[in-house]
Design a protein around this motif. Sequence first.
Motif, short mmCIF file in Angstrom:
data_model
loop_
_atom_site.label_atom_id
_atom_site.label_comp_id
_atom_site.label_asym_id
_atom_site.label_seq_id
_atom_site.Cartn_x
_atom_site.Cartn_y
_atom_site.Cartn_z
N GLU A 1 0.79 -1.25 0.05
CA GLU A 1 -0.05 0.03 -0.15
C GLU A 1 0.83 0.99 0.02
N GLY A 2 0.31 2.27 -0.77
CA GLY A 2 1.20 3.33 -0.64
C GLY A 2 2.43 3.79 -1.15
N LEU A 3 2.79 2.80 -2.30
CA LEU A 3 3.88 2.51 -3.08
C LEU A 3 3.66 2.44 -4.53
N THR A 4 4.83 3.18 -5.38
CA THR A 4 4.38 2.65 -6.82
C THR A 4 5.17 1.38 -7.07
N GLU A 5 5.02 0.88 -8.24
CA GLU A 5 5.86 -0.47 -8.50
C GLU A 5 7.26 -0.21 -8.45
N LEU A 6 7.81 1.24 -8.93
CA LEU A 6 8.94 1.64 -9.02
C LEU A 6 9.53 1.93 -7.77
N ASP A 7 8.63 2.65 -7.02
CA ASP A 7 9.00 2.99 -5.41
C ASP A 7 9.81 1.52 -4.81
N HIS A 8 8.80 0.52 -4.99
CA HIS A 8 9.03 -0.88 -4.49
C HIS A 8 10.40 -1.44 -5.09
N GLY A 9 10.87 -1.12 -6.34
CA GLY A 9 11.95 -1.58 -6.86
C GLY A 9 13.18 -0.93 -6.50
N LEU A 10 13.01 0.69 -6.07
CA LEU A 10 14.10 1.33 -5.66
C LEU A 10 14.54 0.80 -4.30
N GLN A 11 13.59 0.68 -3.55
CA GLN A 11 13.73 0.24 -2.36
C GLN A 11 14.33 -1.09 -2.15
N CYS A 12 13.91 -2.10 -3.08
CA CYS A 12 14.61 -3.41 -3.16
C CYS A 12 16.33 -3.19 -3.40
N ALA A 13 16.27 -2.35 -4.28
CA ALA A 13 17.76 -1.92 -4.91
C ALA A 13 18.37 -1.39 -3.71
N ALA A 14 17.90 -0.58 -2.89
CA ALA A 14 18.59 0.02 -1.84
C ALA A 14 19.10 -1.08 -0.72
N GLU A 15 18.07 -2.00 -0.56
CA GLU A 15 18.24 -2.79 0.66
C GLU A 15 19.52 -3.87 0.15
N LEU A 16 19.61 -4.11 -1.12
CA LEU A 16 20.62 -4.81 -1.54
C LEU A 16 22.09 -4.10 -1.57
N GLN A 17 21.96 -2.77 -1.67
CA GLN A 17 23.07 -1.98 -1.60
C GLN A 17 23.74 -2.29 0.06
N LEU A 18 22.70 -2.28 0.82
CA LEU A 18 23.45 -2.60 2.31
C LEU A 18 23.80 -4.33 2.28
N ALA A 19 22.75 -5.21 1.77
CA ALA A 19 23.19 -6.55 2.11
C ALA A 19 24.50 -6.86 1.16
N ALA A 20 24.50 -6.45 0.02
CA ALA A 20 25.39 -7.08 -0.88
C ALA A 20 25.85 -5.76 -1.60
N PRO A 21 26.93 -4.83 -0.91
CA PRO A 21 27.45 -3.49 -1.51
C PRO A 21 28.28 -3.79 -2.60
N ASP A 22 28.88 -5.07 -2.80
CA ASP A 22 29.88 -5.13 -4.08
C ASP A 22 29.19 -5.81 -5.18
N ASP A 23 27.89 -6.16 -5.06
CA ASP A 23 27.23 -6.79 -6.17
C ASP A 23 26.22 -5.91 -6.76
N VAL A 24 26.57 -4.90 -7.71
CA VAL A 24 25.68 -3.92 -8.47
C VAL A 24 24.87 -4.55 -9.25
N GLU A 25 25.33 -5.61 -9.82
CA GLU A 25 24.28 -6.52 -10.58
C GLU A 25 23.24 -7.01 -10.09
N LEU A 26 23.36 -7.47 -8.71
CA LEU A 26 22.20 -8.01 -7.94
C LEU A 26 21.56 -6.87 -7.62
N GLN A 27 22.00 -5.83 -7.10
CA GLN A 27 20.97 -4.53 -6.81
C GLN A 27 20.26 -4.18 -8.08
N VAL A 28 20.62 -4.00 -9.40
CA VAL A 28 20.11 -3.77 -10.61
C VAL A 28 18.76 -4.99 -10.57
#
Length: 179
Positions: A29-56
Amino acid sequence: MSQPEPFADVAALEAFLELMGRTPSSEAEGLTELDHGLQCAAELQLAAPDDVELQVAGLLHDLGHTVSHIRDHGVAGATLVRDLMGERIADLVALHIPAKRYLVTTDPTYRARLSPDSIRTLALQGGDMSVAEVAAYDAEPHGQAGLDLRRADEAAKTPGRVVPDLDYWRPALRQFARA
Ligand SMILES: [Fe+2]
C-alpha cells in the motif's frame, strides 16, 4: 494481459521503469511499482554492497507485475530483460518467486516476516516446496543471491521511505545493458 516485446535497448527499459513510477505497487500500500523496486535495490546495496548486478536485479525484479499474473510474473519479467541485461539479472528476476517458496520452507522465521499480501500470493505461487524442489533450488547457480534479493523484496514496502531514485540507477542499468 498482453505480453510486450523484450526490451530492445536501455532506453525502452528506462521508459518502462518511468511508467512503473505511475503504477501503484500490487505488493504494498502507498508505493508505486518503481518505489518498491528502488527500495529493493537500496536494501541490496546494504546486504551486498559489492554486487551492483544483484542490486540492478532488485530494481527490476517486479517488471513482470505489469504484464503478467502473480504466479508467473518472475518468469515474465525475466523474459523482458534477458537479451538486454544478461543471464544473471534475468535468472535473479525469475528466482524471486521460487526464493520466497524456498525461504518459507527452510527458514521458520521467514514466514512471520511476510506481508499479508505476500502470504496471500504464496499459495498461488505453489506454497511450500517439496524436498526435490528445495534440492533443485540449492543447485541454482544464482540461488544464494536470489535469497538475498527475496529478503530485500520483503523489506522494500515502506511508504514514503527516501532511497536513491531512478536517475541514480541509470548508469548501472547502462553498465549491464548490451544495447
Ligand atoms: Fe517485489
